[in-house]
Design a protein around this motif. Structure first.
Motif, mmCIF file in Angstrom:
data_model
loop_
_atom_site.group_PDB
_atom_site.id
_atom_site.type_symbol
_atom_site.label_atom_id
_atom_site.label_comp_id
_atom_site.label_asym_id
_atom_site.label_seq_id
_atom_site.Cartn_x
_atom_site.Cartn_y
_atom_site.Cartn_z
ATOM 1 N N LEU A 235 38.681 36.559 27.757
ATOM 2 C CA LEU A 235 38.992 36.977 29.128
ATOM 3 C C LEU A 235 40.487 37.213 29.309
ATOM 4 O O LEU A 235 40.899 38.123 30.045
ATOM 5 C CB LEU A 235 38.497 35.923 30.122
ATOM 6 N N LYS A 236 41.282 36.384 28.627
ATOM 7 C CA LYS A 236 42.726 36.579 28.753
ATOM 8 C C LYS A 236 43.176 37.886 28.087
ATOM 9 O O LYS A 236 44.211 38.442 28.461
ATOM 10 C CB LYS A 236 43.467 35.405 28.121
ATOM 11 N N GLN A 237 42.407 38.369 27.134
ATOM 12 C CA GLN A 237 42.749 39.629 26.482
ATOM 13 C C GLN A 237 42.254 40.842 27.285
ATOM 14 O O GLN A 237 42.615 41.977 26.963
ATOM 15 C CB GLN A 237 42.110 39.663 25.075
ATOM 16 N N ASN A 238 41.447 40.565 28.326
ATOM 17 C CA ASN A 238 40.910 41.654 29.139
ATOM 18 C C ASN A 238 41.984 42.153 30.111
ATOM 19 O O ASN A 238 42.511 41.377 30.918
ATOM 20 C CB ASN A 238 39.674 41.159 29.907
ATOM 21 N N LEU A 239 42.288 43.451 30.061
ATOM 22 C CA LEU A 239 43.373 44.031 30.868
ATOM 23 C C LEU A 239 43.041 44.003 32.354
ATOM 24 O O LEU A 239 43.875 43.648 33.184
ATOM 25 C CB LEU A 239 43.649 45.461 30.403
ATOM 26 N N GLU A 240 41.789 44.391 32.727
ATOM 27 C CA GLU A 240 41.423 44.452 34.139
ATOM 28 C C GLU A 240 41.474 43.071 34.775
ATOM 29 O O GLU A 240 41.925 42.909 35.924
ATOM 30 C CB GLU A 240 40.017 45.049 34.318
ATOM 31 N N LEU A 241 40.997 42.068 34.064
ATOM 32 C CA LEU A 241 40.989 40.730 34.627
ATOM 33 C C LEU A 241 42.417 40.167 34.762
ATOM 34 O O LEU A 241 42.727 39.438 35.717
ATOM 35 C CB LEU A 241 40.138 39.795 33.757
ATOM 36 N N SER A 242 43.282 40.531 33.841
ATOM 37 C CA SER A 242 44.672 40.029 33.911
ATOM 38 C C SER A 242 45.429 40.580 35.111
ATOM 39 O O SER A 242 46.417 39.995 35.550
ATOM 40 C CB SER A 242 45.407 40.382 32.610
ATOM 41 N N ARG A 243 44.935 41.708 35.651
ATOM 42 C CA ARG A 243 45.628 42.288 36.814
ATOM 43 C C ARG A 243 45.363 41.496 38.100
ATOM 44 O O ARG A 243 46.075 41.667 39.100
ATOM 45 C CB ARG A 243 45.187 43.739 37.020
ATOM 46 N N LEU A 244 44.326 40.648 38.084
ATOM 47 C CA LEU A 244 44.005 39.903 39.297
ATOM 48 C C LEU A 244 45.119 38.930 39.692
ATOM 49 O O LEU A 244 45.269 38.587 40.869
ATOM 50 C CB LEU A 244 42.693 39.119 39.112
ATOM 51 N N LYS A 245 45.870 38.461 38.721
ATOM 52 C CA LYS A 245 46.903 37.486 39.039
ATOM 53 C C LYS A 245 48.043 38.090 39.859
ATOM 54 O O LYS A 245 48.858 37.358 40.435
ATOM 55 C CB LYS A 245 47.462 36.871 37.762
ATOM 56 N N TYR A 246 48.089 39.440 39.910
ATOM 57 C CA TYR A 246 49.127 40.084 40.716
ATOM 58 C C TYR A 246 48.757 40.163 42.185
ATOM 59 O O TYR A 246 49.565 40.603 43.000
ATOM 60 C CB TYR A 246 49.423 41.481 40.173
ATOM 61 N N LEU A 247 47.512 39.814 42.527
ATOM 62 C CA LEU A 247 47.145 39.789 43.950
ATOM 63 C C LEU A 247 47.945 38.701 44.655
ATOM 64 O O LEU A 247 48.114 37.600 44.131
ATOM 65 C CB LEU A 247 45.641 39.517 44.116
ATOM 66 N N SER A 252 45.983 34.267 41.206
ATOM 67 C CA SER A 252 45.847 33.323 40.091
ATOM 68 C C SER A 252 44.605 32.456 40.247
ATOM 69 O O SER A 252 43.911 32.141 39.263
ATOM 70 C CB SER A 252 47.083 32.442 40.006
ATOM 71 N N THR A 253 44.299 32.086 41.500
ATOM 72 C CA THR A 253 43.114 31.243 41.737
ATOM 73 C C THR A 253 41.839 31.975 41.364
ATOM 74 O O THR A 253 40.919 31.415 40.732
ATOM 75 C CB THR A 253 43.061 30.813 43.212
ATOM 76 N N ILE A 254 41.742 33.257 41.765
ATOM 77 C CA ILE A 254 40.549 34.052 41.450
ATOM 78 C C ILE A 254 40.410 34.208 39.934
ATOM 79 O O ILE A 254 39.300 34.098 39.374
ATOM 80 C CB ILE A 254 40.625 35.428 42.143
ATOM 81 N N GLN A 255 41.517 34.457 39.256
ATOM 82 C CA GLN A 255 41.464 34.646 37.807
ATOM 83 C C GLN A 255 40.966 33.371 37.113
ATOM 84 O O GLN A 255 40.096 33.430 36.241
ATOM 85 C CB GLN A 255 42.843 35.032 37.280
ATOM 86 N N GLU A 256 41.522 32.227 37.505
ATOM 87 C CA GLU A 256 41.111 30.975 36.888
ATOM 88 C C GLU A 256 39.651 30.641 37.197
ATOM 89 O O GLU A 256 38.915 30.140 36.333
ATOM 90 C CB GLU A 256 42.017 29.846 37.364
ATOM 91 N N THR A 257 39.225 30.949 38.411
ATOM 92 C CA THR A 257 37.833 30.680 38.799
ATOM 93 C C THR A 257 36.868 31.526 37.984
ATOM 94 O O THR A 257 35.825 31.054 37.508
ATOM 95 C CB THR A 257 37.634 30.938 40.297
ATOM 96 N N LEU A 258 37.186 32.831 37.832
ATOM 97 C CA LEU A 258 36.338 33.713 37.035
ATOM 98 C C LEU A 258 36.270 33.274 35.573
ATOM 99 O O LEU A 258 35.195 33.270 34.953
ATOM 100 C CB LEU A 258 36.847 35.150 37.124
ATOM 101 N N GLU A 259 37.415 32.908 35.027
ATOM 102 C CA GLU A 259 37.435 32.474 33.632
ATOM 103 C C GLU A 259 36.565 31.223 33.444
ATOM 104 O O GLU A 259 35.782 31.125 32.493
ATOM 105 C CB GLU A 259 38.870 32.192 33.195
ATOM 106 N N GLY A 260 36.702 30.267 34.358
ATOM 107 C CA GLY A 260 35.890 29.057 34.250
ATOM 108 C C GLY A 260 34.420 29.328 34.442
ATOM 109 O O GLY A 260 33.564 28.772 33.749
#
Length: 335
Positions: A235-247, A252-260
């Motif tokens: 997931l960390k290598q996924n480009l689209e998902l990494s863009r969520l942390k810029y919201l 960052s919360t959404i990104q961590e929640t999705l990864e978990g």
């Protein structure tokens, strides 16, 4: 060296007959040595050689050679006497169902007593029968002798070589039959494998359940940790998902929640699959797989690709068997 088990000899109820066996064995060996020596002496060249180098021996033995049949008949009379005594004992104790069976069963004793050149050497069969009887009653142990081990080694080597060649020839013929698409292949598929689909399903189901229980259940925690780490890395290598942390604020919360959540979902799915495989509920799944590979003969026309795959599987199995047959076990016993 051949040893006599005196304890078994003394405790045996046939002590008298075993003593007679030993006496007959000694007389037979002496008689055979006498026959062989007389046969060698019969050559004129041997007689001339003895006359030149050992004239005393030649002059002493020559009269015996001329009357060889007389001396041989002395041995024959002893052998026949022992034969009739044993025959009478067999009749008295009802060893055989009929009184006249004994001479037919011990035919070599009778034929060996005929004082004719080639038949005399059949007396060696009597030597073998006596030695075998003494070995059978554990009076002697011929398997511990070097001569037995020598001949037994080469006998086993010969039989292994012979049987291996026969088996390889048969298996090669089976492979050719399978390649040609002979009725053998249809017989294996329809008459052997198909009627045993239920048995195959049960066996594979049990093996899969045992493998899952032994391999997965003890390592459940380590496998879950490994899956979560791999999913997190992916997931960390996924480009689209990494863009969520810029919201702003919640990125960052959404990104961590999705990864978990994704890691937990994958781990739970794998866990449930292996749990199902480790339980009796896998039988229906395994049965469906077996039915795909072994469809009913009345079903859809067989797929050429599927048939070819099964043919190759059978051929590879036979190749593996042939490879094992080619192993020469007797060579491992060579010093």
């Amino acid at each position: 060296m051949l040893q006599i088990n005196r304890e078994n000899l003394k405790s045996s109820h046939q002590l008298v007959w075993f003593i007679i066996d030993f006496l007959m064995l000694g007389l037979l060996i002496l008689n055979l040595a006498f026959i062989i020596w007389d046969s060698i002496y019969g050559f004129v060249a041997v007689q001339h050689l003895l006359q030149q180098h050992l004239p005393a021996l030649q002059s002493a033995y020559h009269p015996i050679h001329e009357r060889f049949i007389f001396y041989d008949l002395i041995f024959v009379s002893i052998f026949l006497t022992e034969f009739f005594v044993r025959w009478g004992y067999a009749i008295k104790t009802s060893i055989y169902d009929r009184w006249y069976f004994y001479p037919f069963i011990h035919w070599y004793d009778v034929v060996g007593c005929i004082p004719v050149g080639s038949l005399r050497f059949l007396r060696i069969l009597r030597v073998i029968s006596i030695v075998y009887r003494l070995h059978q009653y554990r009076i002697i142990d011929i398997t511990s002798t070097r001569i037995y081990q020598f001949f037994n080694f080469y006998y086993e080597a010969f039989m292994e070589e012979l049987s291996d060649r026969i088996v390889l020839k048969v298996l090669t013929g089976v492979q050719e039959e399978v390649r040609r698409g002979s009725p053998l292949f249809d017989h294996i598929q329809q008459d052997i494998l198909y009627p045993r689909r239920g048995m195959l399903s049960d066996w594979i189901s049990r093996r899969v359940a045992e493998a899952a229980q032994e391999g997965y259940v003890p390592n459940r925690g380590a496998l879950r940790h490994y899956l979560e780490n791999r999913v997190d890395h992916a997931l960390k290598q996924n480009l689209e998902l990494s863009r969520l942390k810029y919201l702003p604020v919640v990125g960052s919360t959404i990104q961590e929640t999705l990864e978990g959540a994704v890691g937990d979902i994958v781990a739970n799915v794998i866990h449930q699959i292996l749990e199902d495989l480790a339980s009796a509920s896998n039988h229906a799944f395994i049965e469906d797989i077996v039915n795909v590979f072994l469809p009913t003969p009345e079903g859809v026309a067989a797929d050429d690709t599927q048939n070819q795959a099964l043919i190759e599987l059978i051929i590879e199995i036979i190749d593996a068997i042939k490879g094992q047959v080619r192993v020469k076990h007797w060579r491992a016993q060579l010093p």
